[in-house]
Design an enzyme around this catalytic site. Sequence first.
Site, PDB file in Angstrom:
ATOM      1  CB  THR A  21      49.928 -42.923  23.262  1.00  0.00           C
ATOM      2  OG1 THR A  21      50.041 -43.257  21.863  1.00  0.00           O
ATOM      3  CG2 THR A  21      48.811 -41.912  23.433  1.00  0.00           C
ATOM      4  NE  ARG A  34      27.117 -31.331  57.810  1.00  0.00           N
ATOM      5  CZ  ARG A  34      27.576 -30.453  58.702  1.00  0.00           C
ATOM      6  NH1 ARG A  34      26.730 -29.777  59.478  1.00  0.00           N
ATOM      7  NH2 ARG A  34      28.868 -30.274  58.823  1.00  0.00           N
ATOM      8  NE  ARG A  54      38.301 -30.627  23.995  1.00  0.00           N
ATOM      9  CZ  ARG A  54      37.764 -31.738  23.497  1.00  0.00           C
ATOM     10  NH1 ARG A  54      38.559 -32.719  23.075  1.00  0.00           N
ATOM     11  NH2 ARG A  54      36.456 -31.879  23.428  1.00  0.00           N
ATOM     12  CE1 TYR A  63      45.948 -43.200  25.910  1.00  0.00           C
ATOM     13  CE2 TYR A  63      44.888 -45.351  25.745  1.00  0.00           C
ATOM     14  CZ  TYR A  63      45.812 -44.430  25.287  1.00  0.00           C
ATOM     15  OH  TYR A  63      46.601 -44.728  24.214  1.00  0.00           O
TER      16      TYR A  63
END
Length: 451
Positions: free
Chosen positions: A79, A318, A16, A101
């Site tokens: 799982t 920077r 996704r 997870y």
Amino acid sequence: MSKFAAVILAAGKGTRMKSDLHKVLHPIAGRAMIDHLMASVDALEPAHKVVVVGAGREQLESALGERAKTCLQEPQLGTGHAVQQAQAQLAGFEGDVLVMYGDVPFVRAATMQAMLDRLNDADGPAAVVLAFEPDDALAYGRVIADGEGRISKMVEFKDASETERACRLCNSGLMAAKAADLWALLDRVGNDNAQGEYYLPDIVNIAIADGRVCAAVTTDDPNEVAGINSRSELATAERQWQEEQREHWMAEGVTLRAPETVFFSYDTQLSSDVVIEPNVVFGPGVTVASRATIRAFSHLEGATIGEGCSVGPYARLRPGAVMEKGSKVGNFVEMKAAVLGEGAKASHLTYLGDAVVGKDANIGAGTITCNYDGYFKYKTEIGDRAFIGSNSALIAPVRIGADAIVAAGSAVSRDVDAGELRMVRAEQMVKPGWADRFHDTMKKKKAAAKK
């Protein structure tokens, strides 16, 4: 505290996200989501860390380096099957195992500790589940538990009765168990379901059927267990994280003129009485001391800002930029690997790269340190109280002495001694009437072209 091992599941394909980058490596506040989770795990000093990988394993293994062991889940059969792949890496380990997870990045160390503490309570739970109560329980699996958090049943939404669906306590999927219990229970998990997969939550129902206690620990913040599976959810996580950080820094005495327009990095460090104007972005590695002001539309990364400094508006700092106490950079000034000394100023349209600028020096508008020849970087040193005139090019390596003056428009390629004036310009040429003749000629050409 008992020793524990962390098993982090990160074998999913993340389809996704529609990205070539592994899902758990997508950044939130400048840090990969799995690194947010790893930081919380590391705060508890685990004995072992094992990341279960699958698709994109090379990316994950490269990103993790030596920080964790990895094991491969292939094929991916659920799982429960994923956790089983870590068993070989944890051979001989007899402590607690915490299963998390990689795409649930914001679980707090305190929550993990609460799960481990509950696992080691006197009633000896076979498993501890992290539960949550969302505003809308949707289709989450339910945790049926009593007032003390003892679980009587774990049930998927599709299999739940109307009474069970009315329960608002939901399963996050995160779990803790003793290593011996975990492996033994996983061996008994079947795959007699629509997906033909082995589900980790099934170990709870198996243990309950055996007469064992299983318990739920409930987080007080449902956002803590929010999973990230899409770009939209990634943006939501970023927004929530930023909102929390804005509130945190304002509570610590930082002024945000327009909080919703300021974006922090995971490691931004601010002191009290810092003022941040609208539309400021902090990249990783920024520290700002007290009474500094960061003006609108500035971008800072890898920079150290001293006490009472002023940055911007429209400045870019920077990595390696250091501003010492009371120094100032103004609009459209860029610094990289450069130190601006105490009280020094670069107020307009300037680039300072690979440079050291002394105390109270003044860098005129349009000044550039020419630090790169296409192959190597070179250093520019500017002494205390030196004055660099506007539109000057300092061609490194070069040193400008204390109290020296570089005249406007100079291109300096040799050292300037202390107290010296250096002017490097071509002689001016004057041709009276030339411009008038040029304009007359061009106007006639243009008129002729229109005929």
